[in-house]
Design an enzyme around this catalytic site. Structure first.
Site, PDB file in Angstrom:
ATOM      1  N   SER A 169      -3.471  26.044  89.785  1.00  0.00           N
ATOM      2  CA  SER A 169      -2.302  25.237  89.468  1.00  0.00           C
ATOM      3  C   SER A 169      -2.703  23.926  88.821  1.00  0.00           C
ATOM      4  CB  SER A 169      -1.507  24.930  90.736  1.00  0.00           C
ATOM      5  OG  SER A 169      -0.737  26.027  91.121  1.00  0.00           O
TER       6      SER A 169
ATOM      7  N   HIS B  65       3.814  20.493  92.304  1.00  0.00           N
ATOM      8  CA  HIS B  65       3.596  21.069  93.630  1.00  0.00           C
ATOM      9  C   HIS B  65       2.173  20.891  94.137  1.00  0.00           C
ATOM     10  CE1 HIS B  65       2.260  24.744  91.349  1.00  0.00           C
ATOM     11  NE2 HIS B  65       1.430  24.842  92.363  1.00  0.00           N
TER      12      HIS B  65
ATOM     13  N   ASP C 296       8.103  20.906  87.339  1.00  0.00           N
ATOM     14  CA  ASP C 296       6.875  21.128  88.100  1.00  0.00           C
ATOM     15  C   ASP C 296       5.670  20.484  87.408  1.00  0.00           C
ATOM     16  OD1 ASP C 296       5.359  21.997  90.248  1.00  0.00           O
ATOM     17  OD2 ASP C 296       4.833  23.899  89.285  1.00  0.00           O
TER      18      ASP C 296
END
Length: 494
Positions: free
Chosen positions: A234, A129, A159
């Site tokens: 992230s 993402h 992911d």
């Protein structure tokens, strides 16, 4: 509560600076209250041995780890609303001339995340993402070098994504064995939260095997930690005190988007499997048994006479699939794969998906209380089907009278209206009373009840008789819902 990805767009620096000043002031103010002891009152000494004294610094670990954690800048093509939808129409151009409103050029959106260098020749592991939809990706190292990155491959179900930069002799992080991680282990999270620069936070492993359902929801086996993780973290590193990468930070659970001590990282073992395939082929291949599964609830365990609510219940079997060819049937409870215990449907899905298609695996299952074992040659899971295949039957508002359900035998007309096959048999749920036993079981209008306690039901009398034979135990029902077949349990009505 909402789940949030840990990605930042770097738009709130001013607010952040004010917040930091406020925190600094509060910290300084808090130092004025000191604890003191009089001369006649000796300072208490903790009664601990030297082996139990906590480490008071992780600076050595951080100095080894931090150079291998990078910042990932992504540029996406943003969308701009058309100011005047007919600006290109000749009629309106003639009417307005050069004064005709023009559609603005879409602006580019800048995003920021983190990444981990996993090879000295420039492979970088990050989240899918973080780079999804990016038209340009740049990687910034801790020594202030910036590289244009190539997207080697990206895997939405896990992911994870792999980037490549043209550089040599880079510092790297060694991938540890996430299976050996224990709840309570101390961990450090390293990344670039909110774009303020590389930041290190400490915490412990709070739980293992978590599934949040926030990402694609397909193959989740998160490590949960209370180490502070925020947007921009992230793709960053979660490391143990030996400096090994045990997880890739991915998500947080928060009502506001800020850290409240519930963060999630993708385990290093899953990351290794996905990364190796992306580097070699640019895509991920996953194994498949060809069954639909669901987790065992306490009611299902009672209905199936299981000793505990563990394992994965097979609710349907794909025709001519690997499972059917091996003899697996609907109603079987899979309890082990290659002698590895299956805790729930998520465990089974992850184990099978991480196994190469074409591999023969030993599947242990329970059928009518007896343990059986078969060998299954895994097929390859189609990319479009790499999504959740279990259904725990929760939700909905599902009695014959006392159960709050109105049932009708399946007719050709009903079958046509509900999109069912003419060969289907059972009772159609035409009405569900809120608050009834049926509603609590998860039964919905339009469901086709095919079996009760392994007995086919065609009439209301069949249903009532089968239900009564359950006594005080919940009745096990096989339900057809659109294209899926699931098991639900119906508690005896009060």
């Amino acid at each position: 509560m909402e789940n949030w990805y840990c990605r930042s767009t770097g738009t709130a620096r001013g607010v952040l600076i004010v917040a930091l000043l406020a925190v600094s002031f509060a910290a300084c103010k808090g130092q004025s209250g000191k604890l003191s002891f009089s001369g006649s009152q000796p300072t208490p000494q903790p009664n601990v041995s030297s082996s139990t004294i906590a480490q008071n610094s992780y600076a050595d670990v951080v100095s080894r780890v931090s150079p291998a954690v990078v910042t990932v800048h992504s540029t996406e093509r943003g969308r701009t609303a058309q100011q005047f939808p007919f600006s290109n129409d000749p009629f309106f151009r003639d009417f307005f001339g050069d004064r005709a409103p023009q559609q603005q050029t879409p602006r580019r959106v800048q995003g920021i995340g983190s990444g981990v260098i996993v090879s000295s020749d420039g492979y970088v592991l990050t989240n899918h993402h973080v780079v999804d939809g990016a038209i340009e990706i740049r990687v910034e190292t801790t020594d202030n070098r910036t590289f244009v990155a190539k997207l080697v491959g990206s895997d939405r179900p896990s992911d994870l994504a792999v980037l490549k930069i043209e550089a040599r002799d880079l510092p790297v992080l060694t991938l540890g064995d996430s299976d050996k991680v224990r709840v309570g282990d101390i961990v450090l999270a390293v990344g670039n939260p909110l774009g303020i620069g590389q930041t290190v936070t400490a915490g412990i492993i709070s739980a293992k095997g978590r599934a949040t359902g926030l990402s694609d929801g397909s193959f989740e086996d998160f490590l949960q930690t209370d180490a502070s993780i925020n947007r921009g973290n992230s793709g960053g590193a979660l490391v143990n005190t030996s400096g090994e990468l045990i997880g890739v930070n991915s998500q947080i659970l928060s009502p506001s988007g800020g850290s409240i001590g519930i963060g999630f990282a993708i385990p290093s073992n899953m990351s290794r499997m996905v990364m190796d395939q992306l580097v070699k082929t640019g895509k991920v291949r996953r194994g498949m048994i060809g069954v639909t599964i669901q987790s065992i609830t306490h009611d299902l365990a009672a209905s199936l006479n299981l000793p505990a609510a563990r394992g994965a219940l097979v609710s349907s079997v794909s025709p001519n699939g690997p499972g059917e060819k091996a003899g697996i049937k609907s109603g079987d409870v899979i309890i082990a794969i290659n002698d590895q215990t299956i805790i729930d449907s998520n465990t089974l899905r992850n184990i099978v998906a991480s196994t190469t298609p074409g591999t023969s695996v030993s599947v242990t299952f329970l059928r009518d209380g007896r343990e059986q074992k078969v060998n299954v040659i895994l097929a390859e899971l189609p990319a479009q089907q790499a999504q959740r295949s279990d259904d725990d039957g929760s939700g909905g508002s599902p009695s014959v009278g006392k159960f709050g359900l109105t049932l009708e035998p399946l007719t050709a007309e009903l079958a046509s209206r509900l999109g069912l096959s003419a060969a289907d048999r059972g009772l159609v749920v035409t009405k569900v009373e809120p608050g009834g036993s049926g509603a609590e079981a998860g039964i919905r209008e339009g469901d086709l009840i095919q079996e009760v306690n392994r007995q086919p039901v065609r009439t209301i009398a069949d249903f009532t008789a089968a239900q009564q034979r359950s006594g005080t135990r919940p009745a096990l029902m096989l339900v057809r819902r659109r294209e899926a077949t699931i098991y639900l349990t119906l508690r005896p009505a009060p």
